[in-house]
Write a protein that holds these residues in place. Structure first.
Motif, PDB file in Angstrom:
ATOM      1  N   ALA A   1       0.337  -1.280  -0.059  1.00  0.00           N
ATOM      2  CA  ALA A   1       0.247  -0.502  -0.096  1.00  0.00           C
ATOM      3  C   ALA A   1       0.706   1.056   0.179  1.00  0.00           C
ATOM      4  N   LEU A   2       2.301   0.843   0.965  1.00  0.00           N
ATOM      5  CA  LEU A   2       3.343   2.494   0.991  1.00  0.00           C
ATOM      6  C   LEU A   2       3.419   2.090  -0.297  1.00  0.00           C
ATOM      7  N   GLN A   3       3.973   1.723  -1.013  1.00  0.00           N
ATOM      8  CA  GLN A   3       4.725   1.241  -1.844  1.00  0.00           C
ATOM      9  C   GLN A   3       3.805   2.375  -3.482  1.00  0.00           C
ATOM     10  N   SER A   4       2.821   1.290  -3.676  1.00  0.00           N
ATOM     11  CA  SER A   4       2.019   2.177  -4.577  1.00  0.00           C
ATOM     12  C   SER A   4       0.850   3.376  -4.323  1.00  0.00           C
ATOM     13  N   ALA A   5       1.200   4.375  -2.743  1.00  0.00           N
ATOM     14  CA  ALA A   5       0.800   5.473  -2.770  1.00  0.00           C
ATOM     15  C   ALA A   5       2.444   6.385  -3.218  1.00  0.00           C
ATOM     16  N   LEU A   6       3.434   5.617  -2.687  1.00  0.00           N
ATOM     17  CA  LEU A   6       5.135   6.215  -3.160  1.00  0.00           C
ATOM     18  C   LEU A   6       4.603   6.679  -5.015  1.00  0.00           C
ATOM     19  N   ASP A   7       4.377   4.977  -5.637  1.00  0.00           N
ATOM     20  CA  ASP A   7       3.714   5.147  -7.070  1.00  0.00           C
ATOM     21  C   ASP A   7       3.210   6.025  -7.274  1.00  0.00           C
ATOM     22  N   SER A   8       2.119   6.398  -6.825  1.00  0.00           N
ATOM     23  CA  SER A   8       1.369   7.592  -7.329  1.00  0.00           C
ATOM     24  C   SER A   8       1.222   8.504  -6.836  1.00  0.00           C
ATOM     25  N   VAL A   9       2.203   9.339  -5.896  1.00  0.00           N
ATOM     26  CA  VAL A   9       2.692  10.910  -6.439  1.00  0.00           C
ATOM     27  C   VAL A   9       3.411  10.752  -7.423  1.00  0.00           C
ATOM     28  N   ASN A  10       4.425   9.668  -7.458  1.00  0.00           N
ATOM     29  CA  ASN A  10       5.858   9.896  -8.534  1.00  0.00           C
ATOM     30  C   ASN A  10       4.494  10.296  -9.648  1.00  0.00           C
ATOM     31  N   ALA A  11       3.999   9.027 -10.460  1.00  0.00           N
ATOM     32  CA  ALA A  11       3.248   9.928 -11.839  1.00  0.00           C
ATOM     33  C   ALA A  11       2.989  10.886 -11.659  1.00  0.00           C
ATOM     34  N   SER A  12       1.566  10.686 -10.811  1.00  0.00           N
ATOM     35  CA  SER A  12       1.900  12.922 -10.247  1.00  0.00           C
ATOM     36  C   SER A  12       1.908  13.699 -10.493  1.00  0.00           C
ATOM     37  N   GLN A  13       3.019  13.899  -9.983  1.00  0.00           N
ATOM     38  CA  GLN A  13       5.001  14.690 -10.083  1.00  0.00           C
ATOM     39  C   GLN A  13       5.128  14.463 -11.135  1.00  0.00           C
ATOM     40  N   GLN A  14       5.129  13.694 -12.416  1.00  0.00           N
ATOM     41  CA  GLN A  14       5.764  13.534 -13.376  1.00  0.00           C
ATOM     42  C   GLN A  14       4.415  14.229 -14.373  1.00  0.00           C
ATOM     43  N   ASN A  15       3.552  13.961 -14.082  1.00  0.00           N
ATOM     44  CA  ASN A  15       2.818  14.185 -14.945  1.00  0.00           C
ATOM     45  C   ASN A  15       2.645  16.053 -14.934  1.00  0.00           C
ATOM     46  N   ALA A  16       2.566  16.203 -13.753  1.00  0.00           N
ATOM     47  CA  ALA A  16       2.388  17.992 -13.455  1.00  0.00           C
ATOM     48  C   ALA A  16       3.916  18.704 -14.230  1.00  0.00           C
TER      49      ALA A  16
ATOM     50  N   GLN B   1      -1.695  21.867  -8.672  1.00  0.00           N
ATOM     51  CA  GLN B   1      -2.379  21.320  -7.947  1.00  0.00           C
ATOM     52  C   GLN B   1      -2.245  20.241  -7.473  1.00  0.00           C
ATOM     53  N   GLN B   2      -3.235  19.312  -7.463  1.00  0.00           N
ATOM     54  CA  GLN B   2      -2.451  17.518  -7.476  1.00  0.00           C
ATOM     55  C   GLN B   2      -1.529  16.997  -7.369  1.00  0.00           C
ATOM     56  N   ALA B   3      -0.447  17.677  -7.589  1.00  0.00           N
ATOM     57  CA  ALA B   3       0.311  17.039  -7.526  1.00  0.00           C
ATOM     58  C   ALA B   3       1.228  17.361  -5.938  1.00  0.00           C
ATOM     59  N   GLY B   4       1.026  18.422  -5.592  1.00  0.00           N
ATOM     60  CA  GLY B   4       1.215  20.261  -4.561  1.00  0.00           C
ATOM     61  C   GLY B   4       0.467  18.914  -3.346  1.00  0.00           C
ATOM     62  N   VAL B   5      -0.554  18.636  -3.875  1.00  0.00           N
ATOM     63  CA  VAL B   5      -1.720  17.565  -2.492  1.00  0.00           C
ATOM     64  C   VAL B   5      -0.985  16.534  -2.215  1.00  0.00           C
ATOM     65  N   ALA B   6      -0.371  16.185  -3.763  1.00  0.00           N
ATOM     66  CA  ALA B   6      -0.042  14.533  -3.227  1.00  0.00           C
ATOM     67  C   ALA B   6       1.169  14.518  -2.310  1.00  0.00           C
ATOM     68  N   PHE B   7       1.918  15.389  -3.129  1.00  0.00           N
ATOM     69  CA  PHE B   7       2.399  15.529  -1.800  1.00  0.00           C
ATOM     70  C   PHE B   7       2.995  16.028  -0.568  1.00  0.00           C
ATOM     71  N   GLU B   8       1.965  17.127  -0.156  1.00  0.00           N
ATOM     72  CA  GLU B   8       1.595  17.371   1.347  1.00  0.00           C
ATOM     73  C   GLU B   8       1.151  15.921   2.169  1.00  0.00           C
ATOM     74  N   ALA B   9       0.590  15.628   1.312  1.00  0.00           N
ATOM     75  CA  ALA B   9      -0.672  14.195   2.105  1.00  0.00           C
ATOM     76  C   ALA B   9       0.814  13.083   2.835  1.00  0.00           C
ATOM     77  N   THR B  10       1.576  13.226   1.406  1.00  0.00           N
ATOM     78  CA  THR B  10       2.970  12.116   1.665  1.00  0.00           C
ATOM     79  C   THR B  10       4.103  12.641   2.887  1.00  0.00           C
ATOM     80  N   LEU B  11       4.017  13.830   2.785  1.00  0.00           N
ATOM     81  CA  LEU B  11       5.232  14.490   3.989  1.00  0.00           C
ATOM     82  C   LEU B  11       4.556  13.707   5.131  1.00  0.00           C
ATOM     83  N   GLN B  12       2.746  14.719   5.069  1.00  0.00           N
ATOM     84  CA  GLN B  12       2.382  14.269   6.743  1.00  0.00           C
ATOM     85  C   GLN B  12       1.771  13.000   7.290  1.00  0.00           C
ATOM     86  N   VAL B  13       1.687  11.519   5.782  1.00  0.00           N
ATOM     87  CA  VAL B  13       2.425  10.622   6.695  1.00  0.00           C
ATOM     88  C   VAL B  13       3.265  10.054   6.520  1.00  0.00           C
ATOM     89  N   ARG B  14       4.154  10.315   5.894  1.00  0.00           N
ATOM     90  CA  ARG B  14       5.851  10.469   7.019  1.00  0.00           C
ATOM     91  C   ARG B  14       6.391  10.742   8.257  1.00  0.00           C
TER      92      ARG B  14
END
Length: 129
Positions: free
Chosen positions: A63-78, A101-114
């Motif tokens: 679950a953590l790996q797929s979440a990180l992959d999703s955030v990475n894909a979002s950032q690459q798309n942006a 904005q989606q990439a920023g929100v995804a990164f912030e959520a990842t940072l909070q989880v970390r």
């Protein structure tokens, strides 16, 4: 008026991505609930939980790996959309800003989880035996 239609289509795709992210969060929350209370998960899932022999660690890591992959894909798309806009290949600024904005929100959520995981780890390490 044609810009409004293009923005609406881009907004619909962005909305679908947000809905997909929401569903992923709900699925991960259910998985974490199963890890926390397996007896309740068996009662609510009606036999689905015993079909997972790898244990909670594999599910959490996946679950953590797929979440990180999703955030990475979002950032690459942006980044790709931003680069395309700078080159003049993408003309829809709303689509570019939504992706950023989606990439920023995804990164912030990842940072909070970390931060939460790090805090939990530190609390566990401070516990007396």
């Amino acid at each position: 008026m044609s810009g409004v239609g293009a923005t609406g289509a881009g907004g619909a795709a962005g909305l679908q991505q947000i809905i997909a992210l929401r569903q992923q969060i709900i699925d991960r929350s259910a998985l974490l609930q199963q890890v926390k209370d397996p007896a309740a998960a068996i009662g609510t899932a009606q036999g689905v939980a015993p079909a997972q022999p790898q244990g909670p660690a594999g599910g959490f890591t996946d679950a953590l790996q797929s979440a990180l992959d999703s955030v990475n894909a979002s950032q690459q798309n942006a980044e790709a959309l931003s680069s395309g806009y700078e080159k003049g290949e993408v003309t829809d600024i709303a689509k570019v800003m939504l992706a950023r904005q989606q990439a920023g929100v995804a990164f912030e959520a990842t940072l909070q989880v970390r931060n939460r995981l790090l805090s939990a780890y530190q609390d566990i390490m401070r516990m007396g035996v």
